[in-house]
Design an enzyme around this catalytic site. Structure first.
Site, PDB file in Angstrom:
ATOM      1  N   HIS A  49      32.600  51.029  36.450  1.00  0.00           N
ATOM      2  CA  HIS A  49      32.664  50.669  35.010  1.00  0.00           C
ATOM      3  C   HIS A  49      32.796  51.661  34.345  1.00  0.00           C
ATOM      4  O   HIS A  49      33.558  52.008  33.033  1.00  0.00           O
ATOM      5  CB  HIS A  49      31.179  50.024  34.429  1.00  0.00           C
ATOM      6  CG  HIS A  49      30.852  48.593  34.403  1.00  0.00           C
ATOM      7  ND1 HIS A  49      29.903  47.631  35.222  1.00  0.00           N
ATOM      8  CD2 HIS A  49      31.748  47.460  33.374  1.00  0.00           C
ATOM      9  CE1 HIS A  49      30.165  46.556  34.968  1.00  0.00           C
ATOM     10  NE2 HIS A  49      30.869  46.631  33.744  1.00  0.00           N
ATOM     11  N   CYS A  54      48.142  43.850  36.766  1.00  0.00           N
ATOM     12  CA  CYS A  54      47.274  44.540  36.547  1.00  0.00           C
ATOM     13  C   CYS A  54      45.837  45.081  36.667  1.00  0.00           C
ATOM     14  O   CYS A  54      44.733  45.201  36.665  1.00  0.00           O
ATOM     15  CB  CYS A  54      47.182  42.894  35.196  1.00  0.00           C
ATOM     16  SG  CYS A  54      46.047  41.657  36.349  1.00  0.00           S
ATOM     17  N   ARG A  90      42.929  35.736  31.543  1.00  0.00           N
ATOM     18  CA  ARG A  90      42.347  35.264  32.159  1.00  0.00           C
ATOM     19  C   ARG A  90      41.164  34.128  32.232  1.00  0.00           C
ATOM     20  O   ARG A  90      40.114  34.883  31.585  1.00  0.00           O
ATOM     21  CB  ARG A  90      41.840  36.272  33.164  1.00  0.00           C
ATOM     22  CG  ARG A  90      41.182  36.493  34.474  1.00  0.00           C
ATOM     23  CD  ARG A  90      41.093  37.261  35.687  1.00  0.00           C
ATOM     24  NE  ARG A  90      39.846  37.424  35.246  1.00  0.00           N
ATOM     25  CZ  ARG A  90      39.008  39.431  35.404  1.00  0.00           C
ATOM     26  NH1 ARG A  90      40.353  39.623  36.542  1.00  0.00           N
ATOM     27  NH2 ARG A  90      38.338  39.632  34.813  1.00  0.00           N
TER      28      ARG A  90
HETATM   29  C1  PEP Z   1      41.874  43.172  39.540  1.00  0.00           C
HETATM   30  O1  PEP Z   1      40.681  42.815  40.142  1.00  0.00           O
HETATM   31  O2  PEP Z   1      42.387  43.715  39.847  1.00  0.00           O
HETATM   32  C2  PEP Z   1      41.471  42.537  38.317  1.00  0.00           C
HETATM   33  C3  PEP Z   1      42.403  43.370  37.411  1.00  0.00           C
HETATM   34  O3  PEP Z   1      41.197  41.993  37.595  1.00  0.00           O
HETATM   35  P1  PEP Z   1      39.110  42.781  38.128  1.00  0.00           P
HETATM   36  O4  PEP Z   1      38.822  44.165  38.280  1.00  0.00           O
HETATM   37  O5  PEP Z   1      38.763  41.709  36.473  1.00  0.00           O
HETATM   38  O6  PEP Z   1      38.102  42.301  38.624  1.00  0.00           O
HETATM   39 MG    MG Z   2      39.831  41.029  40.589  1.00  0.00          MG
END
Ligand code: PEP
Ligand code: MG
Length: 560
Positions: free
Chosen positions: A187, A485, A325
């Site tokens: 975080h 992403c 998402r």
């Molecule tokens: C990932 O897993 O790379 C992602 C973009 O989703 P999150 O970090 O929200 O799990």
């Molecule tokens: Mg993820």
């Protein structure tokens, strides 16, 4: 005056900073010789009052905080109001502990249970200990632990920062963040990047740096210099200016030197992020983490409540794309209204799209709300599912998206199984988006919440690059676009590798967009392909990074 010394951590939020150290006050420990209580009822009332005062203080902070911070603070306040905690403390009082020790022991009991459960629960341990420590301070009548008040622009240093602490830092006074623990996708890292504050995590001995010591940190390389020579500070300042100048000179869509387009998109977590990202020079949103909006909700939001939030998120982007998402609840992103109960291995459990199989009404309500907001705003909305592993899941999701009248369905590719079978999985949908945070976690079998496993979670791991390459090959064969992403999209050198592997978009914290844009503009697509080959031929993550760094244009590497 401290000796000049440079130490290596992990850079998680770009840019350099210089300033005196402010140490975050460590947790308050209960006295070892605290006597047992005599009046059990009165003591329990004190304990209750201590937890309640913590909850109220957090809520008060939330009132003055921004969108993201508010949610985190409110979620932490909920922990402080957990009835089970007070009950557990009551048992401790009965067993002969004093007030402070009763609080500390009950919190540690909870922590042990959470740690044993792993994944999301283990991640909440930082918040839980923070609440415990504040409650101990309250019951002892001493100042609360955490970030002290300060007035001079400073570098905040801590063992680790609770999400609540990171989100509530005063951006005008905090020039940098250094933590001794924490990981690349913790975080702290995500929030610091979102806030545009340079940050380094995993710096050994960080908490022992005396308060007031000047430090220079580099959020790109992860280097932290304690008591730097004036020359280094000056060199960093010059580099900062040069970098700002170079970054200011590039604008517009992401394009390689030979004109190949790679869209530059923002990762956002709510309305406030949307407003600030919407005002920036980027091509839209590549990941709207909808679960961030509902982290502190104690019941499922209604269709109309959701639609109103989505309208506010879409509007700032006009006709730019917004990739949403659907709820990625579970594991590291808990939602109380979408909780299926404790699991042995939450990261491998019924999370993400898997949850929708059991609670289809949650997905249906969300898709309905997204369709309403898309229609009302005329926005270019594309919807994708998290944690897709199979062709059947992709087909099931795409059908539901289309039944709701939404034009484009996609899937996140963050499970190695889906990456290896991308040609078949993506054939069911319109696009794919690589979630490299989870893809690294699952490829390397390393919990992304464990800072100590950072080396395994390094997205430069050649195995992770191979899995990404397999997904890109699959996408190419099916003719579907695939983007990235995960946090790796915001690393300018890795972005070149990803472009070389064939991704069509890179989505990241908006503060990272300018340097990635510059990186692309300095290299041709064949050069990016060469960098990708060099990275994949390397034996180790370190070698892969070095192979790319040494081959990339110095106009870029000089700025990093
Ligand atoms: C990932 O897993 O790379 C992602 C973009 O989703 P999150 O970090 O929200 O799990
Ligand atoms: Mg993820």
């Amino acid at each position: 005056m401290a000796e000049t010394e440079t130490r290596q951590g992990i850079g998680v939020s770009p840019g350099s900073a210089y300033g005196p150290v402010v140490q975050v006050a460590p947790p308050v420990r209960p006295p070892a010789d605290e006597p047992a209580v005599e009046d059990h009822e009165a003591a329990l009332a004190d304990v209750k009052a201590a937890f309640e005062s913590v909850a109220q203080a957090l809520e008060e902070k939330a009132r003055h905080a921004d969108d993201t911070a508010q949610k985190i603070l409110k979620a932490t306040a909920l922990i402080a109001r957990d009835k089970g905690l007070v009950k557990a403390a009551g048992k401790q009082l009965t067993a002969g502990r004093g007030r402070a020790n009763a609080i500390a022991n009950s919190v540690e009991e909870y922590c042990a249970q959470f740690e044993a459960l792993g994944g999301y629960f283990a991640e909440r341990v930082t918040d839980l200990r923070d609440v415990g420590s504040r409650a101990v301070a309250a019951v002892l009548g001493v100042p609360a632990p955490g970030v002290p008040d300060f007035t001079e622009p400073s570098v905040v240093v801590a063992e680790d920062l609770a999400p609540a602490e990171t989100a509530t830092l005063d951006r005008s006074l905090v020039v940098g963040i250094v933590t001794q623990a924490g990981g690349r996708t913790s975080h702290t890292a995500i929030l610091a990047a979102q806030m545009g504050i340079p940050a380094v995590v995993q710096l050994a001995g960080a908490t022992a740096i005396p308060v007031g010591t000047p430090v220079a940190l580099d959020g790109d390389t992860g280097e932290v210099t304690i008591a730097p020579e004036p020359g280094l500070v000056e060199a960093q300042r010059v580099r900062r200016e040069k970098r700002a100048e170079a970054l200011a000179a590039s604008s517009g869509p992401g394009v390689t030197r030979d004109g190949h387009h790679v869209a530059l998109l923002a990762n956002i977590g709510g309305v406030q992020d949307a407003q600030s990202a919407g005002a920036q020079d980027l091509e839209g949103v590549g990941l709207f983490r909808t679960e961030f909006v509902f982290l502190s909700a104690d019941r499922a939001p209604t269709v109309e409540e959701q639609a109103e939030i989505y309208r506010q998120v879409f509007r700032p982007f006009g006709d730019r794309r917004v990739v949403v998402r659907t709820l990625d609840a579970g594991a590291d992103k808990p939602l109380s209204f979408a909780d299926l109960g404790p699991e042995e291995n939450p990261a491998l459990g019924r999370r993400g799209l898997r949850l929708s199989a059991e609670r289809p009404e949650l997905l249906d309500a969300q898709l309905e709300a997204l369709a309403i907001a898309a229609k009302d705003t005329g926005a270019d909305v594309r919807v994708m599912a998290p944690m897709v592993a199979t062709v059947e899941e992709a087909a099931w999701f795409a059908r539901r998206v289309r039944e709701n009248g939404l034009p484009k369905a996609g899937v996140m590719i963050e499970v190695p199984g889906a990456a290896l079978r991308a040609a078949h999985v993506l054939a069911m949908v319109d696009f794919g988006s690589l979630g490299t945070n989870d893809l690294a976690q699952y490829t390397m079998a390393a919990d992304r919440m464990q800072g100590a496993l950072s080396d395994l979670l390094d997205p430069w791991q050649p195995a992770v690059l191979d899995v990404v390459a397999a997904a890109c090959d699959g996408a190419r064969r099916t003719g579907r676009p695939i983007g990235v992403c995960g946090e790796s999209a915001g690393d300018p050198l890795l972005a070149l590798v990803l472009a070389g592997l064939g991704v069509s978009s890179l989505s990241m914290a908006p503060s990272k967009v300018p340097v990635v844009r510059l990186a692309l503009s300095l290299h041709t697509l064949p050069e990016c392909q060469g960098l990708a080959t060099a990275a994949r031929e390397a034996a180790t993550a370190k070698d892969a990074l070095e192979a790319v760094r040494s081959r990339a244009q110095s106009a870029l590497t000089d700025l990093l």
